[in-house]
Design a protein around this motif. Sequence first.
Motif, PDB file in Angstrom:
ATOM      1  N   LEU A 130       1.046  -1.325  -0.054  1.00 31.44           N
ATOM      2  CA  LEU A 130      -0.295  -0.235   0.224  1.00 31.44           C
ATOM      3  C   LEU A 130       1.037   1.454  -0.290  1.00 31.44           C
ATOM      4  CD1 LEU A 130      -3.271   0.946   0.428  1.00 31.44           C
ATOM      5  CD2 LEU A 130      -3.262   0.660   2.766  1.00 31.44           C
ATOM      6  N   GLN A 133       1.707   1.969  -3.738  1.00 32.40           N
ATOM      7  CA  GLN A 133       1.165   2.745  -4.366  1.00 32.40           C
ATOM      8  C   GLN A 133       0.692   3.518  -4.109  1.00 32.40           C
ATOM      9  OE1 GLN A 133      -1.843   0.288  -6.825  1.00 32.40           O
ATOM     10  NE2 GLN A 133      -0.813   2.716  -7.284  1.00 32.40           N
ATOM     11  N   GLY A 136       3.191   5.742  -5.292  1.00 33.97           N
ATOM     12  CA  GLY A 136       3.100   5.792  -7.229  1.00 33.97           C
ATOM     13  C   GLY A 136       1.984   6.600  -7.272  1.00 33.97           C
ATOM     14  N   LEU A 137       1.049   7.356  -7.231  1.00 36.55           N
ATOM     15  CA  LEU A 137       0.143   7.375  -7.112  1.00 36.55           C
ATOM     16  C   LEU A 137      -0.115   9.189  -6.616  1.00 36.55           C
ATOM     17  CD1 LEU A 137      -2.911   6.377  -5.477  1.00 36.55           C
ATOM     18  CD2 LEU A 137      -2.356   6.528  -8.094  1.00 36.55           C
ATOM     19  N   GLY A 138       1.998   9.504  -6.707  1.00 33.09           N
ATOM     20  CA  GLY A 138       2.507  10.983  -6.658  1.00 33.09           C
ATOM     21  C   GLY A 138       1.850  10.838  -4.813  1.00 33.09           C
TER      22      GLY A 138
ATOM     23  N   LEU B  47       9.150  -1.818 -10.711  1.00 37.18           N
ATOM     24  CA  LEU B  47       9.386  -0.570  -9.260  1.00 37.18           C
ATOM     25  C   LEU B  47      10.655   0.481  -9.298  1.00 37.18           C
ATOM     26  CD1 LEU B  47       8.925  -3.813  -6.675  1.00 37.18           C
ATOM     27  CD2 LEU B  47       7.540  -1.722  -7.762  1.00 37.18           C
ATOM     28  N   LEU B  52      10.555   3.431  -7.104  1.00 37.05           N
ATOM     29  CA  LEU B  52      10.543   3.052  -6.135  1.00 37.05           C
ATOM     30  C   LEU B  52      11.120   1.884  -5.240  1.00 37.05           C
ATOM     31  CD1 LEU B  52       6.347   1.815  -6.413  1.00 37.05           C
ATOM     32  CD2 LEU B  52       7.115   3.799  -4.710  1.00 37.05           C
ATOM     33  N   LEU B  73       9.823  11.916  -6.345  1.00 33.84           N
ATOM     34  CA  LEU B  73       8.431  13.055  -6.065  1.00 33.84           C
ATOM     35  C   LEU B  73       8.003  13.550  -7.760  1.00 33.84           C
ATOM     36  CD1 LEU B  73       5.782  13.156  -4.756  1.00 33.84           C
ATOM     37  CD2 LEU B  73       6.746  15.562  -4.040  1.00 33.84           C
ATOM     38  N   ARG B  76       7.595  10.987 -10.593  1.00 36.23           N
ATOM     39  CA  ARG B  76       6.509  10.058 -10.070  1.00 36.23           C
ATOM     40  C   ARG B  76       5.239  10.744 -10.212  1.00 36.23           C
ATOM     41  NH1 ARG B  76       8.258   8.736  -5.009  1.00 36.23           N
ATOM     42  NH2 ARG B  76       9.528   6.970  -4.575  1.00 36.23           N
ATOM     43  N   ARG B  77       4.938  12.009 -10.210  1.00 34.98           N
ATOM     44  CA  ARG B  77       3.792  12.835 -10.295  1.00 34.98           C
ATOM     45  C   ARG B  77       3.773  12.905 -11.930  1.00 34.98           C
ATOM     46  NH1 ARG B  77       2.654  17.289  -5.983  1.00 34.98           N
ATOM     47  NH2 ARG B  77       2.576  15.216  -4.156  1.00 34.98           N
ATOM     48  N   ILE B  79       4.070  10.104 -13.734  1.00 32.07           N
ATOM     49  CA  ILE B  79       3.450   8.722 -13.946  1.00 32.07           C
ATOM     50  C   ILE B  79       2.448   8.166 -13.294  1.00 32.07           C
ATOM     51  CG2 ILE B  79       5.891   8.065 -14.773  1.00 32.07           C
ATOM     52  CD1 ILE B  79       6.018   6.580 -11.804  1.00 32.07           C
ATOM     53  N   GLY B  80       1.497   7.257 -13.707  1.00 30.16           N
ATOM     54  CA  GLY B  80       0.552   6.379 -13.159  1.00 30.16           C
ATOM     55  C   GLY B  80       1.540   4.764 -12.966  1.00 30.16           C
ATOM     56  N   LEU B  81       1.178   4.481 -11.647  1.00 25.82           N
ATOM     57  CA  LEU B  81       1.061   3.368 -11.341  1.00 25.82           C
ATOM     58  C   LEU B  81      -0.213   2.135 -10.769  1.00 25.82           C
ATOM     59  CD1 LEU B  81       3.943   0.895 -10.794  1.00 25.82           C
ATOM     60  CD2 LEU B  81       3.226   1.835  -8.388  1.00 25.82           C
ATOM     61  N   VAL B  82       0.609   1.324 -11.322  1.00 20.46           N
ATOM     62  CA  VAL B  82      -1.615   0.185 -11.369  1.00 20.46           C
ATOM     63  C   VAL B  82      -0.585  -1.044 -11.123  1.00 20.46           C
ATOM     64  CG1 VAL B  82      -3.291  -0.814 -11.745  1.00 20.46           C
ATOM     65  CG2 VAL B  82      -2.488   0.994 -13.044  1.00 20.46           C
ATOM     66  N   LEU B  83      -0.730  -1.862 -10.030  1.00 21.00           N
ATOM     67  CA  LEU B  83      -0.232  -3.192  -9.441  1.00 21.00           C
ATOM     68  C   LEU B  83      -0.935  -3.863  -9.542  1.00 21.00           C
ATOM     69  CD1 LEU B  83       1.390  -1.815  -6.428  1.00 21.00           C
ATOM     70  CD2 LEU B  83       2.997  -1.959  -8.334  1.00 21.00           C
ATOM     71  N   LEU B  87      -5.308  -2.434  -4.256  1.00 23.29           N
ATOM     72  CA  LEU B  87      -4.768  -1.900  -3.128  1.00 23.29           C
ATOM     73  C   LEU B  87      -5.968  -0.549  -2.967  1.00 23.29           C
ATOM     74  CD1 LEU B  87      -1.383  -2.712  -3.410  1.00 23.29           C
ATOM     75  CD2 LEU B  87      -2.787  -3.210  -1.691  1.00 23.29           C
ATOM     76  N   GLY B 100      -4.744  10.649  -6.087  1.00 21.86           N
ATOM     77  CA  GLY B 100      -4.542  11.274  -6.336  1.00 21.86           C
ATOM     78  C   GLY B 100      -3.719  12.638  -6.762  1.00 21.86           C
TER      79      GLY B 100
END
Lengths: 232, 357
Positions: A130, A133, A136-138, B47, B52, B73, B76-77, B79-83, B87, B100
Amino acid sequence: MEMIWQGITEAIRLLFSGDPEVMEITLLSLRISGLATLISLLIGLPSGTLLALGKFPTRKFWMSLVNTGMALPPVVVGLVVSIFLWRSGPLGSLRLMYTPTAIIIAQTIIAAPVVTGLTAAALQQLDPRLEQQLLGLGATRWQVIWALWREARLPLLAALMAGFGSVISEVGASMMVGGNLRHYTRVLTTAIVLENSKGEFAIALALSFILLLLAYLVNLLLTWVQQRKPQG
Amino acid sequence: MNILEVKGLEVIRNAMKVLTVEHLAVAEKETLALIGPNGAGKSTLLLVLSRLLKQQAGTILYRGQDVSTLGDLAYRRKIGLVLQDPLLLDGSVFDNVASGLCFRRVPKAEIHQRVDDWLEKLGIRHLRNRASRALSGGEAQRVSLARAFVLDPDLLLLDEPFTALDTPTRLRLLEDFRLLVQQSGVTVIFVTHDQNEALLLGDRIGVMMAGRLAQVDQPEIVFNAPASAEVAEFVGVETIIPARVIHQAEGMVIADTGTFQVEVVGDCRVGQDVYICIRPEDVTLLLDSDGSSSARNRLEGVIIRTTPQGPLERVVVDCGCPIVALITRASATQMKLQTGTRVRASFKASSVHLVGR
């Protein structure tokens, strides 16, 4: 049985008659234990978070220390705080011995490991991905921590309740560092011990019921906050 | 222009090198599918690409700029990340999709408009106020995708997002996802162990083997001309036989396995040690008594095993070396194929791919 019944009726009488001394003792108990719990929260929430999310070599050592601290006997805490605050002790110049502040210090030492340990446990039971994640969402580091606290709010409030419960009910430390001084450091638990030693069982029982009622009301409030449905 | 470029990347864990990527470039609006067996390093690479996990060596360039100078930061802002698991946070679907944007402190009115827009696009507008805990797996994954798309990322990184779903749900979501990627023009790096997903979505496919990028190419090249025997095996080439080139002339090669010879369209030098790679769907089986065929390679053998594989039958023929064929169940029944039946396995010279040893 008669004694218990007498205790209940005496408790009701003391509560509804607004006995000034009982009110004073009750409010002081609430103020001291409430403040000690609040300070424990200020210490325990960040420390528990650091222990749960931090990656540093001595983490396990600190974790075991906190877990041991959760079982600290109040009389031992009372003894150590007394040694420090005693007139000839390292902090004697502060003249805190036999003051409400001394009780707050002792109660904080009792409750802080409880809040810290349960905070760490609450955050560790969340899915470790989590955090990834959220990053990853900024989210910034603080936004991640805030979101994780929100996710773990039920066990975190349980940690707060456990912290409050551990100090509102303790007597050893309060007696040793507070001295049970009338109109100054007398709290519900020390008053119960005193009345019991005087053989005033009905009053001791009445004070016990008030203590239980106080603990119940505070926990009722926290449970209400804990079990609130999240706003959609 | 390349949106992302990786150079000399190395990740070391417990004194072991778990990931090495010499070079990888991803062009704008491209979808790169990363496939490979479990433990090949696909998720580790993702990752690292999302910052990450920090690499021990190498650089990641985002639009030509080193991401370490750009800042984690800020990067990362973009990009979009889907695991693999959605979650989702405890709260409503709206809260989750908006999370987000809230982290970026986007004005509330804009958040409402963008979230509603993507809920609509992903067909989950009716779930807007539902608690995230009350969603099915497919719904939760749609929310997870909406949460990433709503950020309007330059680059979308996905780690096996459809793996945990049942087949009908997965197929529907895959198709919707493909259309959304086309419409939005977002660049995608997509990890999967499902080759069909890679074929459906990938403009290019990268095959990872034992922590290395073994091949990055167009899907048809990866599947029909794998770069190594390991890649060939992973992408479903079931017949892989060691051989030596004994003749080469006019774009045709003859390779000798020691048991039989195979004609191949290709260009290898005589004496080179190679692997002969044949996809099972390229092998045709003829009964021993059947007539001629245009295929250059015809090998006689005996069926040693038949296994049902969905609507098809997987047949292993011993021609001195095992040759695997995939034929329809109807053909197998009509030809009365069973263990012990003598058949002729034939395949075209152009269906065979040679890989250097």
